[in-house]
Write a protein that holds these residues in place. Sequence first.
Motif, PDB file in Angstrom:
ATOM      1  N   ALA A 233       0.629  -1.319   0.085  1.00  0.00           N
ATOM      2  CA  ALA A 233       0.101  -0.117   0.301  1.00  0.00           C
ATOM      3  C   ALA A 233       0.974   1.359  -0.244  1.00  0.00           C
ATOM      4  O   ALA A 233       0.539   2.327  -0.674  1.00  0.00           O
ATOM      5  CB  ALA A 233      -1.101  -0.057   1.140  1.00  0.00           C
ATOM      6  N   ALA A 248      -6.436   0.206  -0.709  1.00  0.00           N
ATOM      7  CA  ALA A 248      -6.766  -0.791   0.137  1.00  0.00           C
ATOM      8  C   ALA A 248      -7.233  -2.329  -0.539  1.00  0.00           C
ATOM      9  O   ALA A 248      -6.458  -3.218  -0.227  1.00  0.00           O
ATOM     10  CB  ALA A 248      -8.119  -0.467   0.901  1.00  0.00           C
ATOM     11  N   PHE A 253      -6.830  -6.075   1.168  1.00  0.00           N
ATOM     12  CA  PHE A 253      -7.705  -5.867   2.300  1.00  0.00           C
ATOM     13  C   PHE A 253      -8.854  -5.805   1.895  1.00  0.00           C
ATOM     14  O   PHE A 253      -9.395  -5.475   0.733  1.00  0.00           O
ATOM     15  CB  PHE A 253      -7.371  -4.508   3.085  1.00  0.00           C
ATOM     16  CG  PHE A 253      -6.044  -4.397   4.007  1.00  0.00           C
ATOM     17  CD1 PHE A 253      -5.944  -4.820   5.272  1.00  0.00           C
ATOM     18  CD2 PHE A 253      -4.732  -3.940   3.237  1.00  0.00           C
ATOM     19  CE1 PHE A 253      -4.861  -4.901   5.751  1.00  0.00           C
ATOM     20  CE2 PHE A 253      -3.840  -4.111   3.724  1.00  0.00           C
ATOM     21  CZ  PHE A 253      -3.811  -4.280   5.252  1.00  0.00           C
ATOM     22  N   MET A 256     -12.535  -1.337   4.307  1.00  0.00           N
ATOM     23  CA  MET A 256     -11.794  -0.140   4.660  1.00  0.00           C
ATOM     24  C   MET A 256     -11.277  -0.087   6.066  1.00  0.00           C
ATOM     25  O   MET A 256     -10.172   0.743   6.336  1.00  0.00           O
ATOM     26  CB  MET A 256     -12.719   1.004   4.170  1.00  0.00           C
ATOM     27  CG  MET A 256     -12.577   1.286   2.588  1.00  0.00           C
ATOM     28  SD  MET A 256     -10.849   1.161   1.707  1.00  0.00           S
ATOM     29  CE  MET A 256     -10.239   2.622   2.473  1.00  0.00           C
ATOM     30  N   PHE A 259      -8.164  -1.791   6.694  1.00  0.00           N
ATOM     31  CA  PHE A 259      -7.100  -1.257   6.171  1.00  0.00           C
ATOM     32  C   PHE A 259      -6.714   0.016   6.804  1.00  0.00           C
ATOM     33  O   PHE A 259      -5.395  -0.018   7.221  1.00  0.00           O
ATOM     34  CB  PHE A 259      -7.523  -0.866   4.696  1.00  0.00           C
ATOM     35  CG  PHE A 259      -6.381  -0.001   4.103  1.00  0.00           C
ATOM     36  CD1 PHE A 259      -5.235  -0.532   3.724  1.00  0.00           C
ATOM     37  CD2 PHE A 259      -6.646   1.237   3.581  1.00  0.00           C
ATOM     38  CE1 PHE A 259      -4.048   0.188   3.378  1.00  0.00           C
ATOM     39  CE2 PHE A 259      -5.587   2.327   3.140  1.00  0.00           C
ATOM     40  CZ  PHE A 259      -4.580   1.516   2.812  1.00  0.00           C
ATOM     41  N   ASN A 260      -7.561   0.839   6.992  1.00  0.00           N
ATOM     42  CA  ASN A 260      -7.262   2.171   8.052  1.00  0.00           C
ATOM     43  C   ASN A 260      -6.638   1.755   9.446  1.00  0.00           C
ATOM     44  O   ASN A 260      -5.573   2.515   9.773  1.00  0.00           O
ATOM     45  CB  ASN A 260      -8.413   3.070   8.187  1.00  0.00           C
ATOM     46  CG  ASN A 260      -9.002   3.627   6.769  1.00  0.00           C
ATOM     47  OD1 ASN A 260      -7.962   3.858   6.031  1.00  0.00           O
ATOM     48  ND2 ASN A 260     -10.131   3.749   6.715  1.00  0.00           N
TER      49      ASN A 260
END
Length: 281
Positions: A233, A248, A253, A256, A259-260
């Motif tokens: 990423a 993402a 992933f 979201m 991922f965050n």
Amino acid sequence: MKAHYFKIDQFEVPFRVQVDELPYFYNKYHYHPQNQLTYIEKGTGTYLIGNKIGRFAEGDMFVLGSHLPHVFMSDDKYFTDQQLGVRSVNVFFTPDFFSDKILFIEELSAFKDFISLTKAGLQFNSFSKKEILSDLPQKEGFSRIVCFLEIIESLIASKNKALAIDVLYKMEEPNPKMEKLYLFTFENFKSKISLSEVADLAGYSENAFCKFFKKNTGQTYVNFLNEVRISHALSLLQDPLKSITDVAYESGFQNMSNFNRQFFKKTNINPKTYQLKLHSL
């Protein structure tokens, strides 16, 4: 990822200098008995050193100990556009570069301590003495040795260094199961990977696999997989037009929020802020 034994021809001089100017860096996880100093002059990507994953960029310096498996994987763009090219200056030297008797000399004790640290690998961001490295390949005889020692001296004095790996991961012989797991992960991290899938690949139950992987790497497989994905990423975010959602999902992933969360855990910043800061420099 399979750790290949990489044979470096014997050399009579105390060390050997090698300049690699290629479309992309040698992309096989490998190890060798010599210590290695690598300066990234041109190129970006992800490194795997022992069990540690991270990003490398132009100006970074790595010093790797004997039998420490590693690979510098160029970003995807170097494979799709081979006109970009990469360049590195590498120095291979034996662990007994100095004899034990000489190392007892007080002035050289720092070198002995430095070599001990490299067993786990060292990373230096934005190495400041790049002009010395640029000169090294052209030097000959005694001047080359002096130049090499100046580089080592500057590394010893540097405050800008970090341990490259979390646990010592020295490989005298390949571990077939770990090799298979690394290879599978790097080939498939963009897709969904279940714990049962990798456990079956290694020939374990899920519970036994978790213990096996943690024992061999010092971390869980899920954490390792997330690090691989976040490293990818980070390379995608170099494109200022790339949406965070695309980054993402292209990194493997499935949602979201995860991922965050994983991105913040790795970088202590959210993806959008990272992208904006990167392109405001």
